[in-house]
Design a protein around this motif. Structure first.
Motif, PDB file in Angstrom:
ATOM      1  N   GLU A  44       2.500  14.303  -7.968  1.00 26.64           N
ATOM      2  CA  GLU A  44       2.934  15.494  -7.242  1.00 26.64           C
ATOM      3  C   GLU A  44       4.277  16.023  -7.741  1.00 26.64           C
ATOM      4  OE1 GLU A  44       1.024  17.041  -5.018  1.00 26.64           O
ATOM      5  OE2 GLU A  44      -0.513  15.522  -5.382  1.00 26.64           O
ATOM      6  N   LEU A  45       5.203  15.118  -8.041  1.00 31.61           N
ATOM      7  CA  LEU A  45       6.536  15.549  -8.469  1.00 31.61           C
ATOM      8  C   LEU A  45       6.687  15.574  -9.979  1.00 31.61           C
ATOM      9  CD1 LEU A  45       8.847  13.700  -5.895  1.00 31.61           C
ATOM     10  CD2 LEU A  45       7.908  16.016  -5.782  1.00 31.61           C
ATOM     11  N   GLY A  46       5.866  14.792 -10.680  1.00 31.86           N
ATOM     12  CA  GLY A  46       5.931  14.782 -12.138  1.00 31.86           C
ATOM     13  C   GLY A  46       7.252  14.268 -12.685  1.00 31.86           C
ATOM     14  N   VAL A  47       7.809  13.233 -12.035  1.00 24.05           N
ATOM     15  CA  VAL A  47       9.090  12.701 -12.515  1.00 24.05           C
ATOM     16  C   VAL A  47       8.922  12.101 -13.907  1.00 24.05           C
ATOM     17  CG1 VAL A  47       9.941  12.239 -10.187  1.00 24.05           C
ATOM     18  CG2 VAL A  47       8.738  10.434 -11.433  1.00 24.05           C
ATOM     19  N   ASP A  48      10.030  12.051 -14.638  1.00 30.12           N
ATOM     20  CA  ASP A  48      10.003  11.584 -16.024  1.00 30.12           C
ATOM     21  C   ASP A  48      10.205  10.083 -16.150  1.00 30.12           C
ATOM     22  OD1 ASP A  48       9.895  14.276 -17.415  1.00 30.12           O
ATOM     23  OD2 ASP A  48      11.662  14.532 -16.160  1.00 30.12           O
ATOM     24  N   GLY A  49      10.393   9.409 -15.032  1.00 32.37           N
ATOM     25  CA  GLY A  49      10.554   7.966 -15.085  1.00 32.37           C
ATOM     26  C   GLY A  49      10.861   7.392 -13.709  1.00 32.37           C
ATOM     27  N   ILE A  50      10.535   6.106 -13.542  1.00 27.65           N
ATOM     28  CA  ILE A  50      10.782   5.390 -12.287  1.00 27.65           C
ATOM     29  C   ILE A  50      11.585   4.131 -12.594  1.00 27.65           C
ATOM     30  CG2 ILE A  50       9.727   4.201 -10.325  1.00 27.65           C
ATOM     31  CD1 ILE A  50       7.206   5.926 -10.809  1.00 27.65           C
ATOM     32  N   LYS A  54       0.825  -1.201   0.000  1.00 29.07           N
ATOM     33  CA  LYS A  54       0.000   0.000   0.000  1.00 29.07           C
ATOM     34  C   LYS A  54       0.863   1.256   0.000  1.00 29.07           C
ATOM     35  CE  LYS A  54      -3.619   2.425   2.594  1.00 29.07           C
ATOM     36  NZ  LYS A  54      -4.464   2.427   3.827  1.00 29.07           N
ATOM     37  N   SER A  55       1.919   1.259   0.819  1.00 30.88           N
ATOM     38  CA  SER A  55       2.805   2.421   0.903  1.00 30.88           C
ATOM     39  C   SER A  55       3.561   2.643  -0.402  1.00 30.88           C
ATOM     40  CB  SER A  55       3.804   2.238   2.055  1.00 30.88           C
ATOM     41  OG  SER A  55       3.134   2.223   3.292  1.00 30.88           O
ATOM     42  N   LEU A  56       3.968   1.554  -1.054  1.00 26.82           N
ATOM     43  CA  LEU A  56       4.676   1.665  -2.323  1.00 26.82           C
ATOM     44  C   LEU A  56       3.776   2.256  -3.404  1.00 26.82           C
ATOM     45  CD1 LEU A  56       6.631  -1.715  -2.307  1.00 26.82           C
ATOM     46  CD2 LEU A  56       7.635   0.581  -2.208  1.00 26.82           C
ATOM     47  N   ILE A  57       2.522   1.820  -3.439  1.00 24.70           N
ATOM     48  CA  ILE A  57       1.573   2.351  -4.418  1.00 24.70           C
ATOM     49  C   ILE A  57       1.359   3.843  -4.180  1.00 24.70           C
ATOM     50  CG2 ILE A  57      -0.847   2.293  -5.171  1.00 24.70           C
ATOM     51  CD1 ILE A  57      -0.777  -0.739  -4.642  1.00 24.70           C
ATOM     52  N   GLU A  58       1.214   4.235  -2.911  1.00 21.26           N
ATOM     53  CA  GLU A  58       1.063   5.658  -2.582  1.00 21.26           C
ATOM     54  C   GLU A  58       2.298   6.440  -2.999  1.00 21.26           C
ATOM     55  OE1 GLU A  58       0.308   5.784   1.580  1.00 21.26           O
ATOM     56  OE2 GLU A  58      -1.758   5.073   1.403  1.00 21.26           O
ATOM     57  N   PHE A  59       3.460   5.840  -2.833  1.00 25.69           N
ATOM     58  CA  PHE A  59       4.717   6.500  -3.202  1.00 25.69           C
ATOM     59  C   PHE A  59       4.804   6.721  -4.706  1.00 25.69           C
ATOM     60  CE2 PHE A  59       9.195   5.706  -4.566  1.00 25.69           C
ATOM     61  CZ  PHE A  59       9.710   6.947  -4.202  1.00 25.69           C
ATOM     62  N   PHE A  60       4.472   5.698  -5.499  1.00 26.26           N
ATOM     63  CA  PHE A  60       4.538   5.833  -6.959  1.00 26.26           C
ATOM     64  C   PHE A  60       3.526   6.854  -7.466  1.00 26.26           C
ATOM     65  CE2 PHE A  60       6.051   1.250  -6.667  1.00 26.26           C
ATOM     66  CZ  PHE A  60       7.379   1.635  -6.624  1.00 26.26           C
ATOM     67  N   GLU A  61       2.379   6.943  -6.801  1.00 23.70           N
ATOM     68  CA  GLU A  61       1.395   7.966  -7.139  1.00 23.70           C
ATOM     69  C   GLU A  61       1.942   9.357  -6.824  1.00 23.70           C
ATOM     70  OE1 GLU A  61      -2.341   8.056  -8.233  1.00 23.70           O
ATOM     71  OE2 GLU A  61      -0.968   6.762  -9.338  1.00 23.70           O
TER      72      GLU A  61
END
Length: 207
Positions: free
Chosen positions: A137-143, A125-132
């Motif tokens: 919020e940060l608009g990163v260009d890739g994970i 659950k925490s990982l999913i919230e983090f990727f969201e």
């Protein structure tokens, strides 16, 4: 090699000898290397795609040594939301510093991705919230995702993922309805490996 200083000339020679189109400059902390701006600039001129990995602590001091370029990406090591990242880093407050550094880099027009290593104590659950969070919020260009692979010299092996843990966690994450909205820098081959759908005979970090 870990204790050897590499001059810009040696770094460029190694890249040319390898012939790969993408160069990941990892650490430690590459921004501590006094010749890093010269190394990055030389690689960009050779049209190599450069990913410079950083924990973000030195960005505010060093960001003016670099210029936005389609061949250059700041890659921030970010292993979850505040509680998880600070715990993994072993230092309070580093999450907030990394977030501010990411926002600064984005404001300056740099391409930004994150490296996220997942460990046993982290919850799906925490990982999913983090990727969201990093996506919206940060608009990163890739994970860039990676399970925390165990290795012989590690002093603490309890928090690393074995194969069964890896499958369980990533299958749970990939089941999220939000999964397809995340910009994951991986082929389907690697995502299938994380989910346990494929088995490969290769070393863990052989990307």
């Amino acid at each position: 090699v870990l204790n050897e200083y590499l001059s810009p000339e040696k770094c460029i020679y190694a890249v040319e000898e390898c012939g790969a189109p993408i160069v990941s400059i990892a650490g430690g902390e590459p921004l501590l290397h006094q010749d890093m701006p010269e190394i990055v600039d030389s690689l960009i001129k050779k049209k190599k795609f450069v990913y410079l990995c950083t924990n973000g602590l030195l960005i505010s001091k060093n960001i003016f040594d670099y210029e936005p370029n389609k061949y250059f990406t700041f890659t921030f090591n970010l292993n979850g939301l505040r509680e998880d990242h600070d715990k993994i880093s072993g230092q309070d407050g580093v999450f907030e510093t990394a977030i501010q550094s990411i926002k600064l880099a984005k404001t300056k027009g740099f391409r930004v991705t994150i490296n996220c290593t997942v460990y046993l104590h982290q919850r799906i659950k925490s990982l999913i919230e983090f990727f969201e969070f990093v996506s919206k919020e940060l608009g990163v260009d890739g994970i860039n995702l990676s399970p925390g692979f165990s290795y012989e010299r590690a002093s603490d092996k309890e928090n690393f993922l074995n194969r069964e843990n890896t499958k369980k966690i990533f299958r749970g994450v990939f089941k999220s309805k939000k999964f397809k909205k995340w910009k994951l820098n991986h082929t389907n081959l690697f995502l299938d490996f994380l989910a346990g759908n494929e088995v490969y005979t290769c070393t863990p970090w052989a990307t």
